[in-house]
Design an enzyme around this catalytic site. Sequence first.
Site, PDB file in Angstrom:
ATOM      1  N   SER A   1      -6.347   3.982   3.652  1.00 31.61           N
ATOM      2  CA  SER A   1      -5.352   3.080   3.133  1.00 31.61           C
ATOM      3  C   SER A   1      -6.404   2.817   2.084  1.00 31.61           C
ATOM      4  CB  SER A   1      -4.474   2.050   3.802  1.00 31.61           C
ATOM      5  OG  SER A   1      -3.602   1.074   2.902  1.00 31.61           O
TER       6      SER A   1
ATOM      7  N   SER B   1       1.388  -1.628  -0.257  1.00 32.49           N
ATOM      8  CA  SER B   1      -0.074   0.026   0.368  1.00 32.49           C
ATOM      9  C   SER B   1       0.727   1.325  -0.049  1.00 32.49           C
ATOM     10  CB  SER B   1      -1.542   0.158   1.114  1.00 32.49           C
ATOM     11  OG  SER B   1      -2.226  -0.545   0.764  1.00 32.49           O
TER      12      SER B   1
ATOM     13  N   LYS C   1       0.086   3.866  -2.613  1.00 33.32           N
ATOM     14  CA  LYS C   1      -0.590   4.747  -2.708  1.00 33.32           C
ATOM     15  C   LYS C   1      -0.589   6.343  -2.407  1.00 33.32           C
ATOM     16  CE  LYS C   1      -3.991   1.528  -1.119  1.00 33.32           C
ATOM     17  NZ  LYS C   1      -4.500   0.598  -0.205  1.00 33.32           N
TER      18      LYS C   1
END
Length: 396
Positions: free
Chosen positions: A134, A74, A77
């Site tokens: 997230s 993640s 991102k």
Amino acid sequence: MMILTGKWNAAVGSTCRALGGAGLLVTGLLAANLLWALQASALETSAREAILLDYDTGTILYQKDADKPMPPASMTKIMTVFMAFERLKDGRLSMDDTIAISEKAWRKGGSKMFVKVNTRVAVHDILHGIIVQSGNDAAIALAEALGGTEEAFAEEMTRRAHEIGLTSSTFRNATGWPDPEHRTTAHDLSRLAVETIRRFPEYYPIYSETKFTYNKIKQGNRNPLLYKNMGADGLKTGHTEAAGYGLTASAVRNGRRLVLVVNGLGSVAARSREGEALLDWGFREFDNYNLFEKGAVVANADVWLGNAKTVPLVTDSDVLLTLKRSARQKMKVSVVYEGPVPAPIAAGTQLATLKVSAPDMDDVTIPLYAAEDVDQLGVFGKVGAAVEYLVWGSGG
């Protein structure tokens, strides 16, 4: 070749050299973007990949397999959000714009913002859902809105990443969902963090928010350092089975910012512990030292057959160096040039090099330029200079 040397004067926090018998005191106020790596340290971490660097100078304080391709999970991102921040900055996107939620976004597993299918969500909320919560669903919705499809947006992410210096990064999606071709490096992620902080000061504070509520569901930021009262103000965690536990983080203490990336850790607790320990070590062991302000005279080079005996040498930018605190008193500077320099000399011509050395660091070399024009002597002046040289020698 002429070499003028001196040592760091720790008592006054400036560089002091004896040049040609005259003392010269020079201080620097701002940072030059010097990038050089310190020698290997005894520090160790259980992270599989890691990098710690100084934000202002780009100096790498510590690295471990920092250029090895790795799955970012993640932490991807950060790049997804970077693409949105650029559009916000140039006016192509507004925080009040709304984004449609597709079934693909709604169905995506993993961490979620919990948006509802076939609704529209404000960009402000989507960004908070990605950064704080997230949310994979939020990231896909943003990618589809900006790129048409997530796949097309991922290709755009890769192109833009290469343009800003993330040359080892390839993105296949907007979330960090496992894909064998979806790779970056700790070094690239550190560059991305620096670019995010530098380019978007108006939007970056979202990364420091510790909670966000959407659809009556409150979620906390997964960045453990935000809760430790240690100056941390971003950026993003990541976790998949292949990636392990990762963290891209930044912290500020006494006006100095460090950027950290760790990945491949074995647990949430290890991510928190290693992130805190590395940042504490960086702030404790290193500091930034202002050496020269742009345009300040560093030395004077001897001139041959000119209407001036010497020409002042200056840097074309301010100079800030990151050093181990234990090494600052042993720092040495040298001004090296081929002299005397024959006239005529045009202002702005590079005439010399400033060399800075200290224990446990690679030497830094900085070009020095003529600060002013020096004209050539006329015929009678040349004759007089020649006679002077014959009578007195080069020191006449």
